[in-house]
Design a protein around this motif. Structure first.
Motif, PDB file in Angstrom:
ATOM      1  N   PHE A   1       0.537   8.135  -3.403  1.00 53.05           N
ATOM      2  CA  PHE A   1      -0.706   7.432  -3.725  1.00 53.05           C
ATOM      3  C   PHE A   1      -0.866   6.388  -2.635  1.00 53.05           C
ATOM      4  N   ASN A   2      -2.036   6.301  -2.073  1.00 55.59           N
ATOM      5  CA  ASN A   2      -2.269   5.448  -0.912  1.00 55.59           C
ATOM      6  C   ASN A   2      -2.202   3.951  -1.261  1.00 55.59           C
ATOM      7  N   PRO A   3      -1.498   3.109  -0.482  1.00 56.64           N
ATOM      8  CA  PRO A   3      -0.643   3.461   0.652  1.00 56.64           C
ATOM      9  C   PRO A   3       0.799   3.737   0.192  1.00 56.64           C
ATOM     10  N   PRO A   4       1.403   4.823   0.692  1.00 57.58           N
ATOM     11  CA  PRO A   4       2.751   5.194   0.234  1.00 57.58           C
ATOM     12  C   PRO A   4       3.813   4.111   0.418  1.00 57.58           C
ATOM     13  N   HIS A   5       3.621   3.199   1.376  1.00 57.80           N
ATOM     14  CA  HIS A   5       4.674   2.180   1.556  1.00 57.80           C
ATOM     15  C   HIS A   5       4.579   1.069   0.500  1.00 57.80           C
ATOM     16  N   VAL A   6       3.509   1.104  -0.296  1.00 51.59           N
ATOM     17  CA  VAL A   6       3.372   0.085  -1.352  1.00 51.59           C
ATOM     18  C   VAL A   6       3.424   0.712  -2.747  1.00 51.59           C
ATOM     19  N   ILE A   7       2.670   1.789  -2.946  1.00 51.66           N
ATOM     20  CA  ILE A   7       2.555   2.362  -4.297  1.00 51.66           C
ATOM     21  C   ILE A   7       3.730   3.311  -4.561  1.00 51.66           C
ATOM     22  N   PRO A   8       4.490   3.076  -5.618  1.00 52.62           N
ATOM     23  CA  PRO A   8       5.709   3.859  -5.837  1.00 52.62           C
ATOM     24  C   PRO A   8       5.507   5.337  -6.233  1.00 52.62           C
ATOM     25  N   LEU A   9       4.394   5.654  -6.876  1.00 54.69           N
ATOM     26  CA  LEU A   9       4.260   7.018  -7.402  1.00 54.69           C
ATOM     27  C   LEU A   9       4.291   8.082  -6.302  1.00 54.69           C
ATOM     28  N   VAL A  10       5.042   9.160  -6.565  1.00 50.80           N
ATOM     29  CA  VAL A  10       4.944  10.344  -5.713  1.00 50.80           C
ATOM     30  C   VAL A  10       5.035  11.569  -6.624  1.00 50.80           C
TER      31      VAL A  10
END
Ligand SMILES: NC(=O)c1ccc[n+]([C@@H]2O[C@H](COP(=O)([O-])OP(=O)(O)OC[C@H]3O[C@@H](n4cnc5c(N)ncnc54)[C@H](O)[C@@H]3O)[C@@H](O)[C@H]2O)c1
Length: 326
Positions: free
Chosen positions: A143-152
């Motif tokens: 979930f954008n941005p991957p370096h901040v938002i934990p969900l994958v």
């Protein structure tokens, strides 16, 4: 294939918005990252992105070995993936393009490396269709941005092995991500579907004249959205049931909720009029704040929330030992 080798070196294929963010995250966790992208000026843009993201990542905590110096860049995609233990693919979102790109990555990467695609909408069954070793291909949708938002979101395709899915989930978990396993491939995966379901009702209510644009944003972000940043809807309804929790909620409130479902909007497209209303309303809400200022506002609050949740041991990340930024 067991898919249990240690992951030390990560290849980033495609270094646009999403690839740049993944690169920054993996560097912050102390990995060696090799990136590739054929666009002119891609390396410079990537390094600039990483520099900017590094400030946010430093707030969340850097791994002892984290260093921007561990980033290398090559125009040769095959060289980038040939020594990688994990490949995060972030190329343009076009089906034919991704099928070919996956086949090329597959031909050059070690057979026991995982190939994860950030694709928002394509299925891995399609993307792995021309691979000789399709069993190691997964979706690892951030979930954008991957370096901040934990969900994958992790999804396998028809030919993906259970071991590869388990390895991808375990790897993402090890760096503080919050992976979820989608047991079936569905269009748009899950998080985008959830957004789309809520947004359909937002657009419906605006179209029906129930709310203006600003009030629809207030309704989400100062009400349910604030709670959803802490707990999911099922656990929140456990609290909504009072002392008897979710059982009482189901006895008492599931009927009314189902009756509201029957009245929800069912629109399947944006009318030109509602598009215009939303554009005007959103611009009015933004006022004289630039996109950059709004991003900063969003990220400042997000980082504060993540830090608070980390303190409680309930979220991102990450790394227990915090090192100084290099
Ligand atoms: N933008 C989002 O909010 C978002 C969120 C989650 C997932 N995604 C997914 O991430 C992927 C990338 O999206 P983006 O928004 O970063 O797009 P983008 O356009 O910013 O980046 C795509 C990059 O791929 C590069 N590229 C083109 N050909 C290539 C090749 N042969 N090899 C390697 N790189 C190549 C381009 O030069 C560009 O830098 C897409 O699959 C998208 O669905 C996007």
């Amino acid at each position: 294939m067991p898919f249990n080798k240690p992951i030390n070196r990560i290849a980033i294929v495609g270094t646009g918005l999403i690839g740049g963010s993944w690169a920054a995250l993996y560097l912050a966790h102390g990995f060696d990252v090799v990136a590739t992208d054929p666009a002119p000026g891609a390396e410079e843009k990537l390094r600039h992105y990483v520099d900017t993201a590094w400030e946010e990542l430093s707030v969340l905590g850097l791994a002892p070995k984290a260093s921007k110096n561990r980033l290398s860049f090559t125009l040769d995609m095959k060289a980038a993936v040939s020594g990688a233990d994990f490949i995060q693919e972030n190329g343009p979102e076009r089906q034919d393009f991704k099928i070919k790109l996956f086949a090329d990555i597959d031909a050059a990467a070690p057979v026991d490396s995982i190939i994860a695609s950030s694709s928002s909408g394509l299925t891995v069954s399609v993307m792995q269709s021309a691979c000789k070793h399709p069993e190691r291909c997964v979706i690892g949708h951030p979930f954008n941005p991957p370096h901040v938002i934990p969900l994958v979101e992790v999804v396998g395709g028809e030919k993906t092995s259970a071991e590869a899915i388990a390895q991808a989930i375990s790897f993402y978990s090890s760096i503080g991500k919050k992976p979820i396993h989608l047991r079936k491939e569905v269009v748009g995966h899950v998080a985008n579907r959830l957004q789309a379901a809520l947004y359909r009702e937002v657009v419906h209510l605006i179209e029906q004249g129930v709310l203006d644009v600003a009030d629809s944003d207030t309704a989400v972000c100062w009400g349910p959205g604030l709670r959803w940043g802490v707990m999911g809807p099922n656990l929140l309804f456990h609290l909504g049931g009072g002392p008897d929790g979710i059982r009482h909620f189901m006895d008492h409130l599931s009927g009314p909720v189902a009756s509201w479902w029957k009245d929800l909007g069912t629109i399947t497209e944006f009318s030109p009029a509602v598009k215009q209303t939303i554009i005007e309303g959103a611009l009015q809400e933004a006022g004289n704040r630039t996109i950059e200022q709004l991003e900063h506002e969003r990220d400042e609050v997000l980082l504060g929330l993540l830090k608070l949740r980390n303190k409680q041991g309930k979220a991102f990340p990450v790394v227990k030992k915090v090192a100084k930024a290099k």
